[in-house]
Each structure stands twice: as C-alpha cells, then as structure tokens.
Design a protein around this motif. Sequence first.
Motif, short mmCIF file in Angstrom:
data_model
loop_
_atom_site.label_atom_id
_atom_site.label_comp_id
_atom_site.label_asym_id
_atom_site.label_seq_id
_atom_site.Cartn_x
_atom_site.Cartn_y
_atom_site.Cartn_z
N LEU A 1 -35.80 49.11 -2.12
CA LEU A 1 -36.49 50.23 -2.67
C LEU A 1 -35.89 51.50 -2.94
N THR A 2 -34.79 51.78 -2.18
CA THR A 2 -34.34 53.10 -2.53
C THR A 2 -32.94 52.92 -3.51
N PHE A 3 -32.36 51.71 -3.75
CA PHE A 3 -31.35 51.63 -4.86
C PHE A 3 -32.04 52.08 -6.22
N GLN A 4 -31.22 52.52 -6.97
CA GLN A 4 -31.49 52.60 -8.34
C GLN A 4 -31.60 51.07 -9.38
N GLU A 5 -30.80 50.18 -8.82
CA GLU A 5 -31.11 48.86 -9.41
C GLU A 5 -30.76 48.05 -8.07
#
Length: 149
Positions: A14-18
Amino acid sequence: MSPRSLSSAAKAALTFQETGEIYLMLLTIQHPALIPSLYFGNTYLAWPFQVALPEEREDTVPTIQIVIDNIDRRIMAGIRSLPTAPTVLLEVVLASSPDTVEAGPFNFTLRGVDYDALTITGTLSPEDILNEPFPQYTYSPASFPGLFP
C-alpha cells in the motif's frame, strides 16, 4: 473506527509507489441446499465478478453491489433453486500469500438478484441488527414470574 490490521507485506504494497503485489477478493456463496461440488472445498474457482464497496460510515448500514459474469447457466440455476437467500463470505488476500486474510471475513446475505444474458447482479447486505428488538425478551408474568407479586 479503528484502522485495520494488515500484514507487513500488505502495508508495504500500500505504501510503495510501485508494487507487484495483487489483492484478490475471495467470494464464497454458501447455502445448505447447494450441491457440495459447488463449494470446491478451500480451493477457489477463478470466476469474473465485480464488487462496488461501500463507504465506511458509522451512520449507515453498508450494502455492496455485486456483478457476476453470467458465463455458465449453472450459476443462475443454482441461485434460483435455493429456498432462502444464500450467505456470502467476502475476504481479501494477497496473491503472494493467499492463506493470510488481509480484510474480512465479512458475512453478508445475497438479496435482490437480477440477471440478463451477460451478468448476474445482486446486493450483499449484512445482518440487520439495527432492527432487532431490544431487549430480546418481553418481561411478562408468563416469562418472568419472579418479577411480579
């Protein structure tokens, strides 16, 4: 409302950009009258469906709209044959860890089913606890003789 507890993999996704993580919704339709071969045990059959999730608000009872692709006549035949509304269990898992339920299980009742040649639509509604009588019992001389002289 308290935040959901998620696994570290789900939080990272959920927090990673990709991310390569994929969230899967597992939908289990249950009824005592269903033929056991439709349950598939704990192995889920991939079937195209869409779910419109409700807002999480404290002042309303959430209902979910579901659309199932009508690609097999057995689905609607199975739903039509049920004497009462089936229950539906909805769970969210990660494709990389399908044994860990990230959200749910959510229990609903399938109501308002409609269909056409391409889709089956219905409303998933939770148990209506807001209209349950309270208190559960009526305090009458027949039910509670010790309360009355």
